[in-house]
Every structure is written in structure tokens, then in C-alpha cells.
Design a protein around this motif. Structure first.
Motif, PDB file in Angstrom:
ATOM      1  N   SER A   1      26.386  27.649   1.972  1.00 33.90           N
ATOM      2  CA  SER A   1      25.266  28.492   2.532  1.00 33.90           C
ATOM      3  C   SER A   1      23.882  27.577   2.879  1.00 33.90           C
ATOM      4  N   ALA A   2      23.287  28.331   3.749  1.00 34.82           N
ATOM      5  CA  ALA A   2      21.997  27.643   4.172  1.00 34.82           C
ATOM      6  C   ALA A   2      21.084  27.287   2.908  1.00 34.82           C
ATOM      7  N   PHE A   3      21.122  28.484   1.790  1.00 32.25           N
ATOM      8  CA  PHE A   3      20.338  28.116   0.689  1.00 32.25           C
ATOM      9  C   PHE A   3      20.845  27.001   0.080  1.00 32.25           C
ATOM     10  N   VAL A   4      22.074  26.696  -0.460  1.00 33.96           N
ATOM     11  CA  VAL A   4      22.576  25.852  -1.124  1.00 33.96           C
ATOM     12  C   VAL A   4      22.267  24.329  -0.371  1.00 33.96           C
ATOM     13  N   ALA A   5      22.198  24.396   0.830  1.00 37.38           N
ATOM     14  CA  ALA A   5      22.140  23.127   1.472  1.00 37.38           C
ATOM     15  C   ALA A   5      20.709  22.635   1.585  1.00 37.38           C
ATOM     16  N   SER A   6      19.672  23.628   1.723  1.00 41.63           N
ATOM     17  CA  SER A   6      18.278  23.236   1.627  1.00 41.63           C
ATOM     18  C   SER A   6      17.849  23.232   0.263  1.00 41.63           C
ATOM     19  N   PHE A   7      18.429  23.757  -0.926  1.00 40.71           N
ATOM     20  CA  PHE A   7      17.940  23.687  -2.152  1.00 40.71           C
ATOM     21  C   PHE A   7      18.327  22.541  -2.874  1.00 40.71           C
ATOM     22  N   VAL A   8      19.743  22.021  -2.786  1.00 43.79           N
ATOM     23  CA  VAL A   8      20.183  20.859  -3.530  1.00 43.79           C
ATOM     24  C   VAL A   8      20.196  19.618  -2.567  1.00 43.79           C
ATOM     25  N   GLY A   9      19.215  18.870  -2.948  1.00 43.65           N
ATOM     26  CA  GLY A   9      19.008  17.257  -2.544  1.00 43.65           C
ATOM     27  C   GLY A   9      18.134  17.849  -1.225  1.00 43.65           C
ATOM     28  N   GLU A  10      17.716  16.796  -0.367  1.00 41.62           N
ATOM     29  CA  GLU A  10      17.180  16.971   0.968  1.00 41.62           C
ATOM     30  C   GLU A  10      18.027  17.064   2.132  1.00 41.62           C
ATOM     31  N   ASN A  11      17.421  17.873   2.993  1.00 44.56           N
ATOM     32  CA  ASN A  11      18.129  18.160   4.167  1.00 44.56           C
ATOM     33  C   ASN A  11      17.114  18.107   5.412  1.00 44.56           C
ATOM     34  N   ASN A  12      17.564  17.584   6.699  1.00 39.91           N
ATOM     35  CA  ASN A  12      16.999  17.790   7.914  1.00 39.91           C
ATOM     36  C   ASN A  12      17.653  18.996   8.192  1.00 39.91           C
ATOM     37  N   MET A  13      16.694  19.879   9.157  1.00 41.17           N
ATOM     38  CA  MET A  13      17.522  21.225   9.581  1.00 41.17           C
ATOM     39  C   MET A  13      17.091  21.604  10.873  1.00 41.17           C
TER      40      MET A  13
ATOM     41  N   PHE B   1       9.234  11.856  10.635  1.00 44.49           N
ATOM     42  CA  PHE B   1       9.090  11.832  12.108  1.00 44.49           C
ATOM     43  C   PHE B   1       8.718  13.198  12.547  1.00 44.49           C
ATOM     44  N   LYS B   2       7.964  13.321  13.582  1.00 49.33           N
ATOM     45  CA  LYS B   2       7.529  14.493  14.214  1.00 49.33           C
ATOM     46  C   LYS B   2       8.398  14.761  15.572  1.00 49.33           C
ATOM     47  N   MET B   3       8.866  15.817  15.624  1.00 49.95           N
ATOM     48  CA  MET B   3       9.625  16.260  16.982  1.00 49.95           C
ATOM     49  C   MET B   3       8.794  16.529  17.977  1.00 49.95           C
ATOM     50  N   PRO B   4       8.884  15.760  19.208  1.00 50.06           N
ATOM     51  CA  PRO B   4       8.006  16.227  20.274  1.00 50.06           C
ATOM     52  C   PRO B   4       7.916  17.500  20.670  1.00 50.06           C
ATOM     53  N   GLY B   5       6.630  18.179  20.913  1.00 49.50           N
ATOM     54  CA  GLY B   5       6.592  19.268  21.368  1.00 49.50           C
ATOM     55  C   GLY B   5       6.707  20.422  20.389  1.00 49.50           C
ATOM     56  N   SER B   6       6.778  19.911  19.011  1.00 51.67           N
ATOM     57  CA  SER B   6       6.623  20.991  18.016  1.00 51.67           C
ATOM     58  C   SER B   6       5.753  20.317  16.672  1.00 51.67           C
ATOM     59  N   ASP B   7       5.733  21.226  15.733  1.00 55.48           N
ATOM     60  CA  ASP B   7       5.221  20.703  14.365  1.00 55.48           C
ATOM     61  C   ASP B   7       6.240  20.385  13.223  1.00 55.48           C
ATOM     62  N   GLU B   8       7.581  20.501  13.800  1.00 55.20           N
ATOM     63  CA  GLU B   8       8.710  20.147  12.901  1.00 55.20           C
ATOM     64  C   GLU B   8       8.845  18.541  12.427  1.00 55.20           C
ATOM     65  N   THR B   9       9.138  18.385  11.094  1.00 53.44           N
ATOM     66  CA  THR B   9       9.116  17.000  10.889  1.00 53.44           C
ATOM     67  C   THR B   9      10.516  16.783  10.406  1.00 53.44           C
TER      68      THR B   9
END
Length: 367
Positions: free
Chosen positions: A228-240, A319-327
């Protein structure tokens, strides 16, 4: 002695608030089982149901095949180690350990013998005559474990016992706890919000969110194959990366995002796999993201280096993604590259589709 523990459709309600819902778990005899989740997810409530301090609103708890309904905490084959340890400061270490035996009327000679055995077990054979205040934090933890073990429980319940320790001591106590559990062979049920503790010590982990069990499995499966998205974002680090599925097979999904089209493993979840048109997340671990100046990878993205943290053997690069505030973040072994001098430059990054996972849109741990 040791026993298995079964949660049979457990619900716990406090008025209109539901602390646990539809919990079905089978914890095998003699295993180290961890319930992992953020604060307020219901994990301590489940532990209290096993210990008898909380009655389920629905469902039953079985220990060693016996239904615990109507059986109070003092009659259950369990012992509970609290977060604050609750040791007696005016008693010696040995007397703390054997306190339950004294209450039961066990003779002084037998208490002394059992105390010496347990002091040996926790590697504090010469500390029995000291007072608790003379011990280090890690030693106090071991005394609390020995005191619980003195009652010879079939199941030991541990409610975030390492949370008050500093990082170095917590890491040391992970090894100690696992070693003690393997020596005594009884069932441990461990509650924590710390993913490192859960992944390091456990035979199996249940990840919990908002009263529900999201996923159960070995630590490696939880980390490498979140369901699930919750498990992927909670356990360890992940880029999304967030987007829509434009193509899908049973093995892979192609997701169109603001930063490109990425291929990732099509996760097999309880609700099935992704199909064309589904909204989805692509997750990629920082250690699986690579510099890709030569165009080696199918999945590629441009990003600006904004920060590089040197940790000796490793670099953590942001890293910062071009054209957005996402890292996004990349973790790499130190290969001598002077990354600090590259801050502000745009680079190509890439990742292997087999190391990325596509999951249906859903609640995230940060929300």
C-alpha cells in the motif's frame, strides 16, 4: 514455555472512536513479532487486549489455543514491559527481578537462585546487589526484561521499551533483545513506531495504520514489496512520483507523471493490481536512484542538486524537480566524487524498473 497468540476479528471502540478494526493475526509460538505504526494507530490498544487490560468490543484473543475472554491480567500467561520500565528505585537489582516471586510466596533461597540465573541471562551477573539508580539506561532495560521473565510467561509483551534511550544505546539494545529472545525461546510481541527496531529484530512485522493492519510479513518483504502507499511511505525512505497508469501488464505498470513516464513493478495487493486509467504512485528507494549521465536506465529524470550531506562512507544527495517544489533523495556509497561542488547543477538521474514499485493512490504516512 511459549505460546502462539491469535487475534480473531478484534474491534476496539471508545464511544464513536474506533481504535482497532477487523484485526486478524496469528503470531506463532516462539517468534519475535512486531506491530509497527505511527502514534495513535492502535498498536498499544492491541497489546492491552493481549495482556487483559483492555477488553475487545468484538472478537476474541487466544493464547496457546485458549480463549482469553473473561480472564483477567493476573491470570494470563503474559508479562508486560512498560515504556517507563516501572522499576523500584529502593530495591536492589536482584530484588526487583524476583519481586513477583516474593509476592507468590516463593522462598528466599529459591528467589536468590532464580535471580542469579536471570542476572546471568541478561549479562549482569555481578550487579545483583546494586540499586537501580546505579545502572545505565541499557542495564535498566535488561533488568526490566529479567523481572518479566521471572514470572515465566508464555508471551512477553513490550510496549516501546527502547524509546527513552539515546540512538547508540537503542541500536545496541536491539541486538541484546533479539539475543535474549532467542536464548529463552518465548513469544515476544513488540510495539514500536521505529522502523529500524522492527526490521532489525523481528521474525515478522505487522504494519498498522488508523486501527487497521495494512500488511504482515518478514521485514525484507515489508521493505522491498510494500502493498500500500501507506506502507511504502512509512517503512524506510522512498521517493514518490504521482500520475496515471497508461499501460499495464501483470508484472509492470507504466505511469505518466509530471516528470516523465516511468515503468515500475505492478504491485499485487489485496485489492488486485493496477490497470490502465488508475491513479498511482511510483516509489523508488534513495539507494536505488542513480546518477545517469550515460543514459543507462529506461526510467530517467532531470533534477537540480540542492544539498549534499557527507556521512563518511555515504553521501545523501537532495534534488529539486524542475518547475516544482518537489524534492527527491539519492543515497550512494562515497566513491570520491566531490558532490558539494556540484550543488546548483542539473543532472540526469535514473532507476531500474525492477527496483521501483507502482501502487494504487491511497493515504500516505505523512498525511
Amino acid at each position: 514455555m511459549s505460546a502462539d497468540v491469535k487475534f480473531d476479528n478484534i474491534w476496539v471502540r471508545f464511544g464513536s472512536f474506533v481504535a482497532a478494526r477487523e484485526v486478524n493475526l496469528h503470531i506463532k509460538e516462539g517468534e519475535f513479532f512486531t506491530i509497527l505504526g505511527p502514534s495513535g494507530c492502535g498498536k498499544t490498544t492491541l497489546l492491552r487486549c493481549v495482556s487483559g487490560f483492555q477488553n475487545p468490543s468484538e472478537g476474541n484473543i487466544f493464547i496457546g489455543g485458549k480463549n482469553m475472554a473473561g480472564i483477567g491480567p493476573n491470570r494470563r500467561p503474559t508479562a508486560l514491559i512498560f515504556q517507563n520500565l516501572a522499576l523500584f528505585p529502593l530495591m536492589t537489582v536482584r530484588d526487583n527481578i524476583t519481586f513477583a516471586l516474593e509476592v507468590k510466596g516463593v522462598s528466599k533461597a529459591e528467589r536468590f537462585k532464580k535471580g542469579e540465573e536471570l542476572l546471568e541471562l541478561i549479562a549482569l551477573p555481578d550487579e545483583g546487589d546494586k540499586f537501580v539508580g546505579e545502572l545505565s539506561g541499557g542495564q535498566k532495560q535488561r533488568v526490566a526484561i529479567a523481572r518479566a521473565m521471572a514470572a515465566e510467561p508464555d508471551v512477553l509483551l513490550l510496549d516501546e521499551p527502547l524509546s527513552a534511550l539515546d540512538l547508540r544505546l537503542r541500536q545496541h539494545m536491539r541486538t541484546e533483545l533479539r539475543a535474549i529472545q532467542q536464548r529463552v525461546g518465548i513469544t515476544f510481541i513488540y510495539i514500536t513506531h521505529d522502523q529500524g527496531e522492527a526490521l532489525t529484530m523481528s521474525d515478522h512485522v505487522a504494519v498498522m495504520s488508523e486501527g487497521l493492519i495494512d500488511q504482515v510479513g518478514e521485514g525484507t518483504a515489508i521493505y522491498d514489496h510494500p502493498e500500500s502507499a501507506f506502507v511504502a511511505s512509512f517503512v524506510g525512505e522512498n521517493n514518490m512520483f504521482h500520475g496515471k497508469v497508461s499501460d499495464a501488464t501483470p508484472d509492470f505498470a507504466w505511469v505518466d507523471t509530471d516528470h516523465g513516464r516511468f515503468r515500475a513493478k505492478n504491485a499485487q495487493t489485496q485489492k488486485g493490481s493496477l490497470s490502465v486509467g488508475d491513479t498511482a504512485y511510483v516509489f523508488i528507494r534513495p539507494e536505488s536512484l542513480k546518477f545517469d549521465g550515460n543514459g543507462e536506465f529506461e526510467n530517467r529524470v532531470k533534477a537540480d542538486i540542492v544539498q549534499a550531506e557527507f556521512e563518511g562512507n555515504f553521501w545523501q544527495v537532495y534534488f529539486k524537480m524542475p518547475g516544482s517544489d518537489e524534492t527527491i533523495k539519492l543515497s550512494m556509497v562515497n566513491d570520491g566524487r566531490a558532490l558539494e561542488s556540484e550543488i546548483g547543477s542539473q543532472v540526469e538521474l535514473g532507476f531500474d524498473p525492477n527496483l521501483a514499485i507502482a501502487l494504487p493512490e491511497g493515504p500516505l504516512a505523512s498525511e
